[in-house]
Design an enzyme around this catalytic site. Structure first.
Site, PDB file in Angstrom:
ATOM      1  N   LYS A  14       0.820  -1.205   0.000  1.00 54.59           N
ATOM      2  CA  LYS A  14       0.000   0.000   0.000  1.00 54.59           C
ATOM      3  C   LYS A  14       0.864   1.270   0.000  1.00 54.59           C
ATOM      4  O   LYS A  14       2.074   1.209   0.262  1.00 54.59           O
ATOM      5  CB  LYS A  14      -0.910  -0.004   1.226  1.00 54.59           C
ATOM      6  CG  LYS A  14      -1.964  -1.093   1.213  1.00 54.59           C
ATOM      7  CD  LYS A  14      -2.818  -0.988   2.463  1.00 54.59           C
ATOM      8  CE  LYS A  14      -3.987  -1.953   2.444  1.00 54.59           C
ATOM      9  NZ  LYS A  14      -4.863  -1.735   3.615  1.00 54.59           N
TER      10      LYS A  14
ATOM     11  N   TYR B 111     -12.924  -2.970  -3.882  1.00 57.03           N
ATOM     12  CA  TYR B 111     -13.517  -2.857  -2.552  1.00 57.03           C
ATOM     13  C   TYR B 111     -15.043  -2.768  -2.606  1.00 57.03           C
ATOM     14  O   TYR B 111     -15.668  -2.190  -1.706  1.00 57.03           O
ATOM     15  CB  TYR B 111     -12.939  -1.647  -1.815  1.00 57.03           C
ATOM     16  CG  TYR B 111     -11.506  -1.843  -1.368  1.00 57.03           C
ATOM     17  CD1 TYR B 111     -11.169  -2.859  -0.482  1.00 57.03           C
ATOM     18  CD2 TYR B 111     -10.494  -0.997  -1.810  1.00 57.03           C
ATOM     19  CE1 TYR B 111      -9.861  -3.038  -0.066  1.00 57.03           C
ATOM     20  CE2 TYR B 111      -9.186  -1.157  -1.393  1.00 57.03           C
ATOM     21  CZ  TYR B 111      -8.877  -2.183  -0.512  1.00 57.03           C
ATOM     22  OH  TYR B 111      -7.579  -2.356  -0.102  1.00 57.03           O
TER      23      TYR B 111
ATOM     24  N   PHE C 107     -16.623   4.139   5.958  1.00 58.93           N
ATOM     25  CA  PHE C 107     -15.203   4.418   5.727  1.00 58.93           C
ATOM     26  C   PHE C 107     -14.743   4.116   4.298  1.00 58.93           C
ATOM     27  O   PHE C 107     -13.554   4.208   3.984  1.00 58.93           O
ATOM     28  CB  PHE C 107     -14.329   3.633   6.720  1.00 58.93           C
ATOM     29  CG  PHE C 107     -14.602   2.143   6.727  1.00 58.93           C
ATOM     30  CD1 PHE C 107     -14.031   1.293   5.790  1.00 58.93           C
ATOM     31  CD2 PHE C 107     -15.446   1.600   7.691  1.00 58.93           C
ATOM     32  CE1 PHE C 107     -14.276  -0.067   5.804  1.00 58.93           C
ATOM     33  CE2 PHE C 107     -15.703   0.227   7.714  1.00 58.93           C
ATOM     34  CZ  PHE C 107     -15.109  -0.601   6.765  1.00 58.93           C
TER      35      PHE C 107
ATOM     36  N   ARG D 271      -0.972 -14.507   4.628  1.00 62.19           N
ATOM     37  CA  ARG D 271      -1.820 -13.889   5.660  1.00 62.19           C
ATOM     38  C   ARG D 271      -1.218 -14.071   7.057  1.00 62.19           C
ATOM     39  O   ARG D 271      -1.291 -13.159   7.882  1.00 62.19           O
ATOM     40  CB  ARG D 271      -3.239 -14.426   5.572  1.00 62.19           C
ATOM     41  CG  ARG D 271      -3.934 -13.903   4.292  1.00 62.19           C
ATOM     42  CD  ARG D 271      -5.374 -14.266   4.194  1.00 62.19           C
ATOM     43  NE  ARG D 271      -6.221 -13.678   5.201  1.00 62.19           N
ATOM     44  CZ  ARG D 271      -6.695 -12.427   5.171  1.00 62.19           C
ATOM     45  NH1 ARG D 271      -6.369 -11.625   4.179  1.00 62.19           N
ATOM     46  NH2 ARG D 271      -7.496 -11.990   6.130  1.00 62.19           N
TER      47      ARG D 271
ATOM     48  N   ASN E  84      -2.073   0.166   7.004  1.00 63.54           N
ATOM     49  CA  ASN E  84      -1.562  -1.104   7.536  1.00 63.54           C
ATOM     50  C   ASN E  84      -0.670  -1.860   6.558  1.00 63.54           C
ATOM     51  O   ASN E  84      -0.602  -3.080   6.587  1.00 63.54           O
ATOM     52  CB  ASN E  84      -2.720  -1.973   8.033  1.00 63.54           C
ATOM     53  CG  ASN E  84      -3.703  -2.315   6.941  1.00 63.54           C
ATOM     54  OD1 ASN E  84      -3.537  -1.932   5.787  1.00 63.54           O
ATOM     55  ND2 ASN E  84      -4.728  -3.049   7.294  1.00 63.54           N
TER      56      ASN E  84
ATOM     57  N   HIS F 135      -2.177  -5.231   1.512  1.00 62.79           N
ATOM     58  CA  HIS F 135      -3.447  -5.922   1.283  1.00 62.79           C
ATOM     59  C   HIS F 135      -3.081  -7.315   0.810  1.00 62.79           C
ATOM     60  O   HIS F 135      -2.154  -7.485   0.007  1.00 62.79           O
ATOM     61  CB  HIS F 135      -4.270  -5.227   0.190  1.00 62.79           C
ATOM     62  CG  HIS F 135      -5.375  -6.100  -0.327  1.00 62.79           C
ATOM     63  ND1 HIS F 135      -6.603  -6.177   0.276  1.00 62.79           N
ATOM     64  CD2 HIS F 135      -5.400  -6.982  -1.362  1.00 62.79           C
ATOM     65  CE1 HIS F 135      -7.348  -7.057  -0.373  1.00 62.79           C
ATOM     66  NE2 HIS F 135      -6.641  -7.562  -1.371  1.00 62.79           N
TER      67      HIS F 135
ATOM     68  N   GLU G 197      -8.673 -11.283  -7.733  1.00 62.26           N
ATOM     69  CA  GLU G 197      -7.782 -10.142  -7.545  1.00 62.26           C
ATOM     70  C   GLU G 197      -6.582 -10.194  -8.487  1.00 62.26           C
ATOM     71  O   GLU G 197      -6.189  -9.168  -9.048  1.00 62.26           O
ATOM     72  CB  GLU G 197      -7.326 -10.066  -6.087  1.00 62.26           C
ATOM     73  CG  GLU G 197      -8.448  -9.687  -5.154  1.00 62.26           C
ATOM     74  CD  GLU G 197      -8.038  -9.587  -3.703  1.00 62.26           C
ATOM     75  OE1 GLU G 197      -8.797  -8.990  -2.933  1.00 62.26           O
ATOM     76  OE2 GLU G 197      -6.955 -10.104  -3.323  1.00 62.26           O
TER      77      GLU G 197
END
Length: 158
Positions: free
Chosen positions: A11, A51, A59, A87, A114, A117, A128
């Site tokens: 990110k 998303y 948000f 993960r 964070n 992704h 994805e």
């Protein structure tokens, strides 16, 4: 078992903080094979699709704004149980509660900023990867050290 592919997006928080090399090194040292990597600027249209499951959340726009703050690095990694491996290495979504030693546990104190992704399931990973990569941007090649990563009964090349 066959090898599984998964998507990782470094990110803007990772790009801006100069963590690209550190994060990709962790995945390589773990033994995941890099099948594709590119830098790109995400668009509102692409993020609306990516998303879509968050579109009704309050948000949603904040997430999109964060993801468009700078270019990102999009990666496709491959390995046995790659989705779960990635993960586990990434840690909890909220960096404040992510365990030290995980990517978020070591580099994040935010639930939004964070660092990465990651795909959360085989179905999502396929969707994805297809969203972010053209087929010609993914590469199949033999890693000469495969016998030192897995026993031959742990994987089959497809």
């Amino acid at each position: 078992m066959s090898l599984e592919k998964t998507l990782v997006i470094l990110k803007p928080s990772a790009v801006q903080r100069g963590l690209i090399g550190e994060i990709t090194t962790r995945f390589e040292r773990k033994g995941l094979r890099l099948a594709g990597m590119k830098m790109m600027q995400l668009t509102d249209e692409l993020l609306n699709e990516h998303y879509a499951h968050l579109s009704e959340k309050p948000f949603f726009q904040r997430v999109k704004n964060s993801m468009m703050a700078s270019p990102v690095i999009v990666c496709c990694y491959e390995g046995v149980d790659a989705i779960q491996v990635v993960r586990s290495m990434t840690g909890a979504t909220n960096g404040r509660v992510a365990i030290p030693g995980t990517i978020r546990g070591d580099f994040s104190v935010s639930s939004q900023e964070n660092i990465v992704h990651t795909s959360d399931s085989p179905k999502t990973a396929i969707e994805e990867i297809n969203r972010f990569f053209k087929p010609e941007e993914l590469f199949e090649y033999k890693q000469v050290h495969m016998p030192y990563l897995y026993h031959t009964d742990e994987y089959q090349l497809v």
